[in-house]
Design a protein around this motif. Structure first.
Motif, PDB file in Angstrom:
ATOM      1  N   ALA A 257      34.775  21.991  35.590  1.00  0.00           N
ATOM      2  CA  ALA A 257      33.311  22.037  35.698  1.00  0.00           C
ATOM      3  C   ALA A 257      32.840  23.429  36.091  1.00  0.00           C
ATOM      4  O   ALA A 257      31.841  23.926  35.566  1.00  0.00           O
ATOM      5  CB  ALA A 257      32.828  21.003  36.716  1.00  0.00           C
ATOM      6  N   VAL A 258      33.559  24.083  36.984  1.00  0.00           N
ATOM      7  CA  VAL A 258      33.197  25.441  37.396  1.00  0.00           C
ATOM      8  C   VAL A 258      33.362  26.412  36.232  1.00  0.00           C
ATOM      9  O   VAL A 258      32.554  27.314  36.042  1.00  0.00           O
ATOM     10  CB  VAL A 258      34.053  25.877  38.607  1.00  0.00           C
ATOM     11  N   MET A 259      34.376  26.198  35.421  1.00  0.00           N
ATOM     12  CA  MET A 259      34.625  27.104  34.302  1.00  0.00           C
ATOM     13  C   MET A 259      33.655  26.886  33.147  1.00  0.00           C
ATOM     14  O   MET A 259      33.318  27.826  32.439  1.00  0.00           O
ATOM     15  CB  MET A 259      36.064  26.947  33.820  1.00  0.00           C
ATOM     16  N   ILE A 260      33.208  25.658  32.964  1.00  0.00           N
ATOM     17  CA  ILE A 260      32.335  25.334  31.840  1.00  0.00           C
ATOM     18  C   ILE A 260      30.876  25.656  32.137  1.00  0.00           C
ATOM     19  O   ILE A 260      30.175  26.230  31.313  1.00  0.00           O
ATOM     20  CB  ILE A 260      32.497  23.848  31.457  1.00  0.00           C
ATOM     21  N   ASP A 261      30.415  25.277  33.319  1.00  0.00           N
ATOM     22  CA  ASP A 261      29.001  25.395  33.651  1.00  0.00           C
ATOM     23  C   ASP A 261      28.825  26.394  34.788  1.00  0.00           C
ATOM     24  O   ASP A 261      29.320  26.172  35.899  1.00  0.00           O
ATOM     25  CB  ASP A 261      28.448  24.031  34.053  1.00  0.00           C
ATOM     26  N   LEU A 262      28.123  27.479  34.526  1.00  0.00           N
ATOM     27  CA  LEU A 262      27.946  28.517  35.530  1.00  0.00           C
ATOM     28  C   LEU A 262      27.039  28.084  36.679  1.00  0.00           C
ATOM     29  O   LEU A 262      26.993  28.740  37.711  1.00  0.00           O
ATOM     30  CB  LEU A 262      27.389  29.778  34.879  1.00  0.00           C
ATOM     31  N   ARG A 263      26.305  26.992  36.503  1.00  0.00           N
ATOM     32  CA  ARG A 263      25.452  26.496  37.592  1.00  0.00           C
ATOM     33  C   ARG A 263      26.255  25.815  38.690  1.00  0.00           C
ATOM     34  O   ARG A 263      25.782  25.671  39.805  1.00  0.00           O
ATOM     35  CB  ARG A 263      24.402  25.532  37.049  1.00  0.00           C
ATOM     36  N   VAL A 264      27.480  25.394  38.379  1.00  0.00           N
ATOM     37  CA  VAL A 264      28.357  24.798  39.387  1.00  0.00           C
ATOM     38  C   VAL A 264      29.051  25.954  40.112  1.00  0.00           C
ATOM     39  O   VAL A 264      29.736  26.759  39.499  1.00  0.00           O
ATOM     40  CB  VAL A 264      29.401  23.861  38.751  1.00  0.00           C
ATOM     41  N   THR A 265      28.825  26.026  41.409  1.00  0.00           N
ATOM     42  CA  THR A 265      29.334  27.174  42.167  1.00  0.00           C
ATOM     43  C   THR A 265      30.778  26.966  42.598  1.00  0.00           C
ATOM     44  O   THR A 265      31.298  25.839  42.601  1.00  0.00           O
ATOM     45  CB  THR A 265      28.475  27.406  43.413  1.00  0.00           C
ATOM     46  N   LEU A 266      31.419  28.067  42.986  1.00  0.00           N
ATOM     47  CA  LEU A 266      32.780  27.970  43.500  1.00  0.00           C
ATOM     48  C   LEU A 266      32.816  27.229  44.828  1.00  0.00           C
ATOM     49  O   LEU A 266      33.818  26.604  45.161  1.00  0.00           O
ATOM     50  CB  LEU A 266      33.387  29.367  43.655  1.00  0.00           C
ATOM     51  N   GLY A 267      31.723  27.288  45.580  1.00  0.00           N
ATOM     52  CA  GLY A 267      31.655  26.524  46.826  1.00  0.00           C
ATOM     53  C   GLY A 267      31.781  25.029  46.565  1.00  0.00           C
ATOM     54  O   GLY A 267      32.410  24.298  47.324  1.00  0.00           O
ATOM     55  N   THR A 268      31.176  24.587  45.466  1.00  0.00           N
ATOM     56  CA  THR A 268      31.294  23.188  45.082  1.00  0.00           C
ATOM     57  C   THR A 268      32.749  22.836  44.785  1.00  0.00           C
ATOM     58  O   THR A 268      33.232  21.760  45.157  1.00  0.00           O
ATOM     59  CB  THR A 268      30.419  22.895  43.850  1.00  0.00           C
TER      60      THR A 268
END
Length: 136
Positions: free
Chosen positions: A95-106
């Motif tokens: 999800a982090v790699m696909i969607d830039l809105r998902v942060t690494l903190g998530t």
């Protein structure tokens, strides 16, 4: 290393060590796979707060394969739940790699939260193995 990471590592070493010492075959394999994943993640982790870590993804995918294999070999419900928790961790990486809105903190929160679920499954499997061994 942050305090919560150190606490989680100590808890993982205790639970996985107990699983490898007192557990049945599924608990021993699961404990070894999770500890190997922890050590591998510590070795390949890059301190880049802006990009996803492909090395950690590779380790988590290998760990997922190990948990699925353990689940298929042993046919225990807790191993299936552990594999599902590991699949959620891998999905969080993706999800982090696909969607830039998902942060690494998530991603970090997700990995921490679901890894406690994994530890719970391994602890339950170890407890069940000890209980079954005493019942005989």
């Amino acid at each position: 290393m942050q305090l919560h990471t150190l606490i989680s590592l100590i808890l993982a070493v205790l639970i996985c060590g107990l699983a490898m010492w007192r557990g049945d075959q599924a608990a021993r394999w699961s404990g070894a796979a999770l500890l190997a994943s922890w050590v591998g993640s510590l070795l390949v982790y890059r301190h880049d707060p802006h990009n996803a870590d492909y090395g950690m993804l590779a380790i988590d995918v290998l760990t997922l394969v190990a948990f699925v294999w353990i689940s298929m070999r042993t046919r225990r419900i807790w191993t299936l739940v552990a594999a599902a928790f590991m699949a959620i961790i891998v999905a969080s990486h993706l999800a982090v790699m696909i969607d830039l809105r998902v942060t690494l903190g998530t991603l970090w929160i997700s990995m921490a939260m679901w890894s406690y679920g994994l530890l719970g499954c391994i602890a339950f499997g170890t407890w069940a193995a000890c209980r079954d061994r005493e019942a005989i």
